[in-house]
Motif scaffolding. Structure first.
Motif, PDB file in Angstrom:
ATOM      1  N   SER A 128     -17.329 -68.389  30.395  1.00 52.73           N
ATOM      2  CA  SER A 128     -15.966 -67.101  30.315  1.00 52.73           C
ATOM      3  C   SER A 128     -16.566 -65.678  31.243  1.00 52.73           C
ATOM      4  CB  SER A 128     -16.193 -66.960  28.761  1.00 52.73           C
ATOM      5  OG  SER A 128     -17.023 -65.796  28.424  1.00 52.73           O
ATOM      6  N   VAL A 129     -15.167 -65.085  31.180  1.00 51.35           N
ATOM      7  CA  VAL A 129     -15.352 -64.370  31.813  1.00 51.35           C
ATOM      8  C   VAL A 129     -15.789 -63.098  31.719  1.00 51.35           C
ATOM      9  CG1 VAL A 129     -13.667 -63.221  30.267  1.00 51.35           C
ATOM     10  CG2 VAL A 129     -13.925 -62.361  32.222  1.00 51.35           C
ATOM     11  N   LYS A 130     -17.153 -63.188  30.275  1.00 47.66           N
ATOM     12  CA  LYS A 130     -18.196 -62.391  30.046  1.00 47.66           C
ATOM     13  C   LYS A 130     -19.265 -62.608  31.134  1.00 47.66           C
ATOM     14  CE  LYS A 130     -16.535 -60.872  25.902  1.00 47.66           C
ATOM     15  NZ  LYS A 130     -15.218 -62.228  25.770  1.00 47.66           N
ATOM     16  N   ALA A 131     -19.831 -64.019  31.059  1.00 48.88           N
ATOM     17  CA  ALA A 131     -19.754 -63.671  32.000  1.00 48.88           C
ATOM     18  C   ALA A 131     -20.463 -62.301  33.642  1.00 48.88           C
ATOM     19  CB  ALA A 131     -20.415 -65.016  33.040  1.00 48.88           C
ATOM     20  N   GLY A 152     -12.223 -65.198  20.734  1.00 48.19           N
ATOM     21  CA  GLY A 152     -12.495 -64.172  21.610  1.00 48.19           C
ATOM     22  C   GLY A 152     -11.802 -63.066  21.614  1.00 48.19           C
ATOM     23  N   LEU A 153     -10.699 -63.452  21.446  1.00 50.85           N
ATOM     24  CA  LEU A 153     -10.000 -62.089  20.862  1.00 50.85           C
ATOM     25  C   LEU A 153      -9.357 -62.073  19.715  1.00 50.85           C
ATOM     26  CD1 LEU A 153      -6.738 -64.238  23.123  1.00 50.85           C
ATOM     27  CD2 LEU A 153      -8.868 -62.410  23.731  1.00 50.85           C
ATOM     28  N   ALA A 154     -10.255 -62.135  18.947  1.00 52.73           N
ATOM     29  CA  ALA A 154     -10.747 -62.178  17.028  1.00 52.73           C
ATOM     30  C   ALA A 154     -11.147 -60.348  16.440  1.00 52.73           C
ATOM     31  CB  ALA A 154     -10.860 -62.842  16.218  1.00 52.73           C
ATOM     32  N   GLY A 210      -9.206 -58.891  24.009  1.00 50.99           N
ATOM     33  CA  GLY A 210     -10.246 -58.773  22.796  1.00 50.99           C
ATOM     34  C   GLY A 210     -10.269 -57.220  22.382  1.00 50.99           C
ATOM     35  N   VAL A 211     -11.772 -56.622  22.508  1.00 56.15           N
ATOM     36  CA  VAL A 211     -12.047 -55.357  22.416  1.00 56.15           C
ATOM     37  C   VAL A 211     -11.162 -54.409  23.153  1.00 56.15           C
ATOM     38  CG1 VAL A 211     -14.154 -55.080  23.606  1.00 56.15           C
ATOM     39  CG2 VAL A 211     -13.885 -53.650  20.941  1.00 56.15           C
ATOM     40  N   GLY A 212     -11.196 -55.489  24.251  1.00 53.96           N
ATOM     41  CA  GLY A 212     -10.676 -54.467  25.830  1.00 53.96           C
ATOM     42  C   GLY A 212     -11.223 -53.713  26.964  1.00 53.96           C
ATOM     43  N   ALA A 242     -13.106 -56.478  28.733  1.00 54.25           N
ATOM     44  CA  ALA A 242     -11.970 -57.108  29.661  1.00 54.25           C
ATOM     45  C   ALA A 242     -11.336 -57.334  30.938  1.00 54.25           C
ATOM     46  CB  ALA A 242     -13.440 -58.906  29.858  1.00 54.25           C
ATOM     47  N   PRO A 243     -10.205 -57.358  30.045  1.00 55.60           N
ATOM     48  CA  PRO A 243      -9.203 -57.133  30.627  1.00 55.60           C
ATOM     49  C   PRO A 243      -8.655 -55.099  31.646  1.00 55.60           C
ATOM     50  CG  PRO A 243      -8.883 -56.891  28.060  1.00 55.60           C
ATOM     51  CD  PRO A 243     -10.523 -57.186  28.750  1.00 55.60           C
ATOM     52  N   GLY A 244      -9.750 -54.878  30.792  1.00 55.53           N
ATOM     53  CA  GLY A 244      -9.393 -53.195  31.072  1.00 55.53           C
ATOM     54  C   GLY A 244     -10.703 -52.276  31.988  1.00 55.53           C
ATOM     55  N   THR A 292     -10.300 -66.673  30.747  1.00 57.18           N
ATOM     56  CA  THR A 292     -11.292 -66.599  30.607  1.00 57.18           C
ATOM     57  C   THR A 292     -12.221 -66.740  30.178  1.00 57.18           C
ATOM     58  OG1 THR A 292     -10.178 -65.344  28.292  1.00 57.18           O
ATOM     59  CG2 THR A 292      -9.899 -64.206  30.395  1.00 57.18           C
ATOM     60  N   GLY A 293     -11.965 -68.252  29.741  1.00 51.60           N
ATOM     61  CA  GLY A 293     -13.223 -69.499  29.287  1.00 51.60           C
ATOM     62  C   GLY A 293     -12.663 -70.555  28.981  1.00 51.60           C
ATOM     63  N   GLY A 294     -13.899 -71.428  28.924  1.00 49.69           N
ATOM     64  CA  GLY A 294     -13.891 -73.003  28.696  1.00 49.69           C
ATOM     65  C   GLY A 294     -14.843 -73.408  29.714  1.00 49.69           C
ATOM     66  N   GLY A 318     -19.470 -54.178  34.975  1.00 48.65           N
ATOM     67  CA  GLY A 318     -19.812 -55.231  35.455  1.00 48.65           C
ATOM     68  C   GLY A 318     -18.454 -56.328  35.486  1.00 48.65           C
ATOM     69  N   TYR A 319     -17.326 -56.052  34.726  1.00 49.09           N
ATOM     70  CA  TYR A 319     -16.450 -56.628  34.919  1.00 49.09           C
ATOM     71  C   TYR A 319     -14.736 -56.826  35.976  1.00 49.09           C
ATOM     72  CZ  TYR A 319     -17.549 -58.252  29.584  1.00 49.09           C
ATOM     73  OH  TYR A 319     -17.475 -59.199  28.678  1.00 49.09           O
ATOM     74  N   SER A 320     -14.896 -55.209  36.280  1.00 46.33           N
ATOM     75  CA  SER A 320     -14.133 -54.734  37.518  1.00 46.33           C
ATOM     76  C   SER A 320     -14.795 -55.149  39.165  1.00 46.33           C
ATOM     77  CB  SER A 320     -14.442 -52.815  37.562  1.00 46.33           C
ATOM     78  OG  SER A 320     -16.087 -52.141  38.130  1.00 46.33           O
TER      79      SER A 320
HETATM   80  C1  LIG Z   1     -14.637 -61.493  25.813  1.00 49.79           C
HETATM   81  C2  LIG Z   1     -13.390 -62.306  25.866  1.00 49.79           C
HETATM   82  C3  LIG Z   1     -11.777 -61.941  25.982  1.00 49.79           C
HETATM   83  C4  LIG Z   1     -11.283 -60.743  26.043  1.00 49.79           C
HETATM   84  O1  LIG Z   1     -12.735 -59.180  26.529  1.00 49.79           O
HETATM   85  P1  LIG Z   1     -12.399 -57.944  25.376  1.00 49.79           P
HETATM   86  O2  LIG Z   1     -13.428 -57.213  26.500  1.00 49.79           O
HETATM   87  O3  LIG Z   1     -13.203 -58.470  24.190  1.00 49.79           O
HETATM   88  O4  LIG Z   1     -11.449 -57.836  25.596  1.00 49.79           O
HETATM   89  C5  LIG Z   1     -10.932 -62.448  26.887  1.00 49.79           C
HETATM   90  N1  LIG Z   1     -10.894 -64.706  26.431  1.00 49.79           N
HETATM   91  C6  LIG Z   1     -12.219 -64.047  26.222  1.00 49.79           C
HETATM   92  C7  LIG Z   1     -12.461 -66.306  26.433  1.00 49.79           C
HETATM   93  C8  LIG Z   1     -13.225 -63.656  25.673  1.00 49.79           C
HETATM   94  O5  LIG Z   1     -14.355 -64.407  25.512  1.00 49.79           O
END
Ligand SMILES: *Cc1c(COP(=O)(O)O)cnc(C)c1O
Length: 433
Positions: A104-107, A325-327, A267-269, A271-273, A412-414, A235-237
């Motif tokens: 996922s994007v969290k990587a 992931g967005l909850a 979600g919290v912002g 990754a997209p931020g 962003t994930g899967g 890291g996201y940037s």
């Molecule tokens: C965490 C996540 C997001 C959003 O990232 P945030 O930093 O929480 O805004 C989007 N898509 C997936 C699949 C995620 O796991």
């Protein structure tokens, strides 16, 4: 406080909206006022390049990229024909659903923050000299040190997967505080890697809070704070400059006549931020970033529209969404401060759309994503069709440049979703069709 803002009523009613940010500034102005800049982004890129040999050694799947964790940009013509047949311009996806190591994007952000902590700790303890290379961190002496430390995090699932996997691979003890939304398979996967998973019968904000408090009691614990982390953000940037190179290699222009619209699940912002921040550094006013949030969890929209960071529960919303992931009920204050002038807008998405788009992508392109990652797919059509979207295009003088536009949907994930889980998503789609 919020009653007189028209969007708020729609949010309360869980009506999908396409909101344009009235405080969008020019890229130059928006970036000039920030505490982070190009240099910080470049430093994060250099650090990831330095770490690459270590990552390649720890994760064989990274062998072919020499330890760089990156995803492809792929055209999705069949999806475009099914999703938005009359859309001018071309839809691509940024395939973070397929990012190696944690799927996922969290990587991007999560792994970067763990590496940064590991490097700093090893230096501080005199086990890493300047000029040494990162493979040193895999030596027994260093691993023994790491084994005395705990890396902890609160998560709805994917951040935990990313932090837990990386921390365990380096030899740290890893503790992941999971919110009630977290999927069982994500917990199992972590436990199989020796990560301690603490389950909370509470939402993401409370899981983060519990993790933060517990880590604060242990002098050898490091807490990755998703609500307040510069390292995650940077890291996201890093995605941005890599995307610039990918577009150049693909011959995709981004300039005055070829605007770039990017749709990012939020979600919290962080990754997209972080990604939007990077994109603005790289593409300036040619890129237009739109965030996507579930109708039950529009925390960033609430923060930007009202100027105050409040829980979405104040609107009577319950975070009931399959987009685990967005909850998130409350946006990161740090991220809000960094992005308030560079996000073009935010749209909200009902769960039925998530499953519809996820199923369509599977049918048309044989691409499997998770529900959260489907949030951006409605973006292009809504930009073109809603009155707020059309106003934006007018004001930005883009209306007659749409044929040359690139619409980039960040998926962003899967990658790690088990097959039976994915089939469950498809059944959800069929049930609501
Ligand atoms: C965490 C996540 C997001 C959003 O990232 P945030 O930093 O929480 O805004 C989007 N898509 C997936 C699949 C995620 O796991």
């Amino acid at each position: 406080m919020t009653a007189d803002i028209p969007e708020i009523k729609a949010l309360k009613d869980r009506k999908p909206i396409f909101w344009i940010n009235p405080t969008l500034h020019s890229a130059a102005d928006a970036l000039a006022g920030l505490p982070l800049g190009q240099d910080d982004m470049s430093a994060a890129e250099r650090r990831l390049a330095w770490f690459a040999p270590l990552l390649a050694a720890l994760f064989p799947e990274l062998g072919k990229t020499g330890g760089i964790i990156e995803s492809a940009v792929v055209p999705v013509p069949a999806m475009q024909a099914a999703l938005a047949p009359n859309l001018p311009g071309r839809i691509w996806i940024k395939a973070d659903h397929d990012l190696p190591v944690s799927g996922s994007v969290k990587a991007r952000g999560g792994i970067y923050e763990v590496l940064l902590f590991a490097e700093n700790l090893a230096r501080e303890k005199g086990l890493l000299a300047s000029g040494e290379d990162a493979s040193r961190l895999a030596d027994d002496e260093v691993r023994n040190l790491f084994g005395k430390y705990t890396v902890a995090v609160g998560s709805t699932g994917n951040l935990g997967l990313s932090i837990g996997t990386m921390a365990a691979a380096l030899g740290f003890k890893a503790v992941v505080h999971m919110s009630a939304d977290a999927k069982d398979w994500k917990k199992h996967r972590l436990r199989n890697r020796g990560v301690t998973v603490v389950e909370h019968d509470a939402d993401y904000g409370r899981a983060v809070q519990a993790g933060r408090l517990e880590a604060a009691k242990d002098p050898n614990a490091y807490f990755v704070d998703d609500e307040n982390s510069e390292a995650l953000f940077l890291g996201y940037s890093v995605a941005a400059r890599r995307l610039q190179i990918q577009f150049r290699d693909l011959g995709v222009a981004v300039d005055r006549d070829h605007p770039l619209f990017v749709y990012l699940p939020c979600g919290v912002g962080g990754a997209p931020g972080g990604i939007a921040f990077g994109l603005k550094q790289v593409f300036g006013d040619r890129v237009h970033c739109f965030f996507a949030e579930p109708v039950q969890a529009p925390c960033m929209l609430l923060a930007l529209a009202t100027g105050a960071i409040a829980p979405v529960a104040d609107l009577g919303l319950t975070l009931t969404t399959e987009a685990d992931g967005l909850a998130v009920g409350r946006a990161s204050e740090r991220v809000v401060g960094l992005i308030r002038n560079l996000v073009s807008g935010i749209f909200t998405v009902p769960d039925t759309d998530l499953f519809c788009h996820l199923g369509m992508l599977f049918n048309q392109e044989a691409i499997r994503i998770e529900s959260s990652a489907a949030a951006g797919f409605g973006g292009p059509a809504r930009l073109i069709q809603t009155s707020s979207g059309r106003d934006y295009l007018e004001k930005q003088r883009l209306t007659d440049r749409l044929d040359g536009a690139t619409h980039l949907i960040w998926s962003t994930g899967g990658r790690l979703v088990p097959a039976d889980e994915f089939n469950g998503f498809l059944r959800r789609r069929d049930a609501s069709a």
